[in-house]
Enzyme design. Sequence first.
Site, PDB file in Angstrom:
ATOM      1  N   GLY A  38       3.498  -3.472 -12.322  1.00  0.00           N
ATOM      2  CA  GLY A  38       2.865  -3.509 -13.625  1.00  0.00           C
ATOM      3  C   GLY A  38       1.437  -4.010 -13.597  1.00  0.00           C
ATOM      4  N   VAL A  39       0.752  -3.901 -12.449  1.00  0.00           N
ATOM      5  CA  VAL A  39      -0.641  -4.347 -12.363  1.00  0.00           C
ATOM      6  C   VAL A  39      -1.569  -3.181 -12.031  1.00  0.00           C
ATOM      7  CG1 VAL A  39      -0.189  -6.771 -11.884  1.00  0.00           C
ATOM      8  CG2 VAL A  39      -0.218  -5.133  -9.997  1.00  0.00           C
ATOM      9  N   SER A  40      -1.138  -1.973 -12.362  1.00  0.00           N
ATOM     10  CA  SER A  40      -1.980  -0.773 -12.308  1.00  0.00           C
ATOM     11  C   SER A  40      -2.448  -0.404 -10.917  1.00  0.00           C
ATOM     12  CB  SER A  40      -3.202  -0.945 -13.236  1.00  0.00           C
ATOM     13  OG  SER A  40      -2.790  -1.127 -14.557  1.00  0.00           O
ATOM     14  N   SER A  41      -1.515  -0.349  -9.982  1.00  0.00           N
ATOM     15  CA  SER A  41      -1.879   0.102  -8.638  1.00  0.00           C
ATOM     16  C   SER A  41      -2.382   1.540  -8.672  1.00  0.00           C
ATOM     17  CB  SER A  41      -0.677  -0.015  -7.695  1.00  0.00           C
ATOM     18  OG  SER A  41       0.422   0.758  -8.164  1.00  0.00           O
ATOM     19  N   SER A  42      -1.782   2.378  -9.511  1.00  0.00           N
ATOM     20  CA  SER A  42      -2.206   3.783  -9.567  1.00  0.00           C
ATOM     21  C   SER A  42      -3.595   3.920 -10.163  1.00  0.00           C
ATOM     22  CB  SER A  42      -1.195   4.611 -10.365  1.00  0.00           C
ATOM     23  OG  SER A  42      -1.071   4.118 -11.691  1.00  0.00           O
ATOM     24  N   ASP A  49      -5.289   0.866 -18.474  1.00  0.00           N
ATOM     25  CA  ASP A  49      -5.267   0.550 -17.049  1.00  0.00           C
ATOM     26  C   ASP A  49      -6.565   0.974 -16.376  1.00  0.00           C
ATOM     27  OD1 ASP A  49      -2.718  -0.033 -17.804  1.00  0.00           O
ATOM     28  OD2 ASP A  49      -1.726   1.357 -16.429  1.00  0.00           O
ATOM     29  N   PRO A  59      -0.255  -4.575  -5.552  1.00  0.00           N
ATOM     30  CA  PRO A  59       1.189  -4.340  -5.377  1.00  0.00           C
ATOM     31  C   PRO A  59       1.669  -3.155  -6.205  1.00  0.00           C
ATOM     32  CG  PRO A  59       0.747  -6.674  -5.734  1.00  0.00           C
ATOM     33  CD  PRO A  59      -0.538  -5.943  -6.016  1.00  0.00           C
ATOM     34  N   GLU A  60       2.458  -2.298  -5.589  1.00  0.00           N
ATOM     35  CA  GLU A  60       2.992  -1.126  -6.281  1.00  0.00           C
ATOM     36  C   GLU A  60       4.218  -1.506  -7.099  1.00  0.00           C
ATOM     37  OE1 GLU A  60       3.519   2.329  -3.772  1.00  0.00           O
ATOM     38  OE2 GLU A  60       2.038   1.565  -2.367  1.00  0.00           O
TER      39      GLU A  60
END
Length: 884
Positions: free
Chosen positions: A645-649, A693, A641-642
């Site tokens: 806060g779960v480091s999609s990038s 991350d 999920p973008e």
Amino acid sequence: MRINETDGVSASSKHLVFAYYVTGHGFGHATRVVEVVRNLISAGHDVHVVTGAPDFVFTSEIQSPRLFIRKVLLDCGAVQADALTVDRLASLEKYSETAVAPRKSILKDEVEWLNSIKADLVVSDVVPVACRAAADAGIRSVCVTNFSWDFIYAEYVMAAGHHHRSIVWQIAEDYSHCEFLIRLPGYCPMPAFRDVIDVPLVVRRLHKSRKEVRKELGIEDDVKLLILNFGGQPAGWKLKEEYLPSGWKCLVCGASDSQLPPNFIKLPKDAYTPDFMAASDCMLGKIGYGTVSEALAYKLPFVFVRRDYFNEEPFLRNMLEFYQGGVEMIRRDLLTGHWKPYLERAISLKPCYEGGINGGEVAAHILQETAIGKNYASDKLSGARRLRDAIIFGYELQRVPGRDVSIPEWYQTAEDELGLSASRSPPCTPEGDSTVKLSTEDFEILHGDCQGLPDTMSFLKSLVELDIIKDSDRTPEKRQMRERKAAAGLFNWEEEIFVARAPGRLDVMGGIADYSGSLVLQMPIREACHVALQKISPSKQRLWKHALARHNDKGQGPMPVLQIVSYGSELSNRGPTFDMDLSDFMDEGKPMSYEKAKKYFDTNPSQKWAAYVAGTILVLMTELGVRFEDSISMLVSSAVPEGKGVSSSASVEVASMSAIAAAHGLNIHPRDLALLCQKVENHIVGAPCGVMDQMASACGEANKLLAMVCQPAELLGVVEIPSHIRFWGIDSGIRHSVGGADYGSVRAGAFMGRKMIKSTASGMLPQSLPSSNGLNNIEPEVDGVELLEAEASLDYLCNLSPHRFEALYAKNIPESIVGEEFSKNYGDHNDPVTVIDPKRTYFVRAPVCHPIYENFRVKAFKALLTAAASDDQLTSLGELLYQL
């Protein structure tokens, strides 16, 4: 409720007075309001239009003493830096200045005015405060629109900072006072309105035929006519004769005073655009309700260029493409004049919209009936419920569709109505499902394996389906195929394809203290990003038409090209594709600087996402000396999920670089790969993140905590999670970005505080040395020259213990400081990835205290995990989490 046809707006026995408020964003709202107002006036009613738009927009179409124009601007819409770029921060600040600061006086003035004209109904398109003013005046109100400003602004808050969030709440609360919404086609989710009536397209009527317009312009029937309709030209843009194919002419709306080439014709400022659109063969412009609705109505193919950060656009784009009326042009090709392939594609389309175009008449009929007293409204949900949904949806805007739990009903409905479910990445398939086995049977896996991961096997299956799509002649399902068709033409199926997977991560403990050197505990999550990559000879690569046309225009043969398709653009305003010549990364025979690369990707925000993927190539060129002589095709599909806060990038960067490394035979240690990916994010994307991350994504192990000291990235191994403990991430509904304003200012504040501590320690050092009488000149608790020397050269805040901070330095750290004052007193803050704004006020104490105490809490948390299981253990762990 949906209303399609009426018998016209029959004259009412009661003479009615309407107050019609028009938002200050562009002419599009005013032009569609004209059509509704014209029908109301034709039925014998008075209409007072409250607007900031020029009078001619209304008076050129309506000549009646029943039309009254009051020039007042009560909102500002989206502030545009140029024809294609919205300035998000400026939009929020302008709205605060226009509608928030003077709110009390606005409400007082509007209530008095509404009572003075004895208004029977207030209509808003779509001015928020008008609904509240109507309620205060005891008058019913109705909104007529395809989007609302809470929807538009909610995404801006992420970039601008949480202190603007109250704007979204206030707008949603204002809208909740209206009776119901008359919703236009191509609509966005609008949860502040719980009663909705759908109407057909609102389209202005034609005054002249196609033949009449062409005759007046002196344009022959065999000439292809393009209308350029941007509402103003993009900044720094100059039109050239060679932009048009042979035998074409172009009508230019809103042109500057500069001289146009001979095949371009400037239209007058007050030109009646619908007539010229209907006389044209194709339109080139930006997407807005007016341009899309009239293009559909007149079956005019529309070549569009995405506008940055305007969240209305994806929904209108979907409607346009569903009716086969749209072709997307890359902004780079717009500005450099590579128009030919897009125009030729557009005139081959057969737009097929057959729906109603009498929305103005239908809306006017509903407004008249409402003003007379008819009740269209059903039982509403509570104001609190509407308000809650209205604020949450903004932060759900760019979520991965279908991946989040507890999807609000309104959002699920919107997805169903838009037909978006079919275009999502394939869901994870349970192990043992026979359909999963097909993926591995249809692929000969030369290296590696699926490791039993159902999402990886499902991704492989989706690649098989792409080959089927490529060879299929069947008509695509609605809106499903834009990304899939691009992906289907991406690969040469006779060549090797490399697939890499990188997970997102759950920040269990450590948080934003990573860049201050903290111990962090990170855990990979189930959701991951997959990247499929093919390295191929330029002569064998299947180029997209515009890329091929670009090479032909340059007279070049096959050259290495990077082509990327990214799934998941449906509900965001980012382009699904990106391409560039790999030679663009070279500058005088060397890899271009990171600064130049950042500017390269910043020029088109709708494709800025490509910096996370393509940036890995430049980092490998710069840091490892890799040279890329073959073309590269990449497909990116992320379930992380973008903005949560779960480091999609980070997962995109790690998966991309891993795939590139595998395809080119590069053996990069996971730790080194993570550090390289951090350079992508820090220097090319421009997000000042720490390294945890990327480290968690590259080095983490499933169901274990990765322990790491971020100085810069020292792995301590994994921490086993006791069998009686589980970790869960709960979505707060608040969007997060390491590229956002808040993150960068907090990081800058932490580095400012570190500089202050070092300066204080340096000042104490001379006093700590023995004097001539052998005694120290400072307090007894300040002992240890070695400690002070270490603190005078402090490299990471987290190397300062809490007791030393409290004893010696806390009192000297201010709550906040202006950038200019800090620079004057301390010089540089010595952070390579943030820049101090002299005029900005930075919080310092909180950003300094957090990492110092956080590092201590993480150490305690790690030690407690290995303690004997007990209620005390769980209570202590929970308390440490609550203290974050």
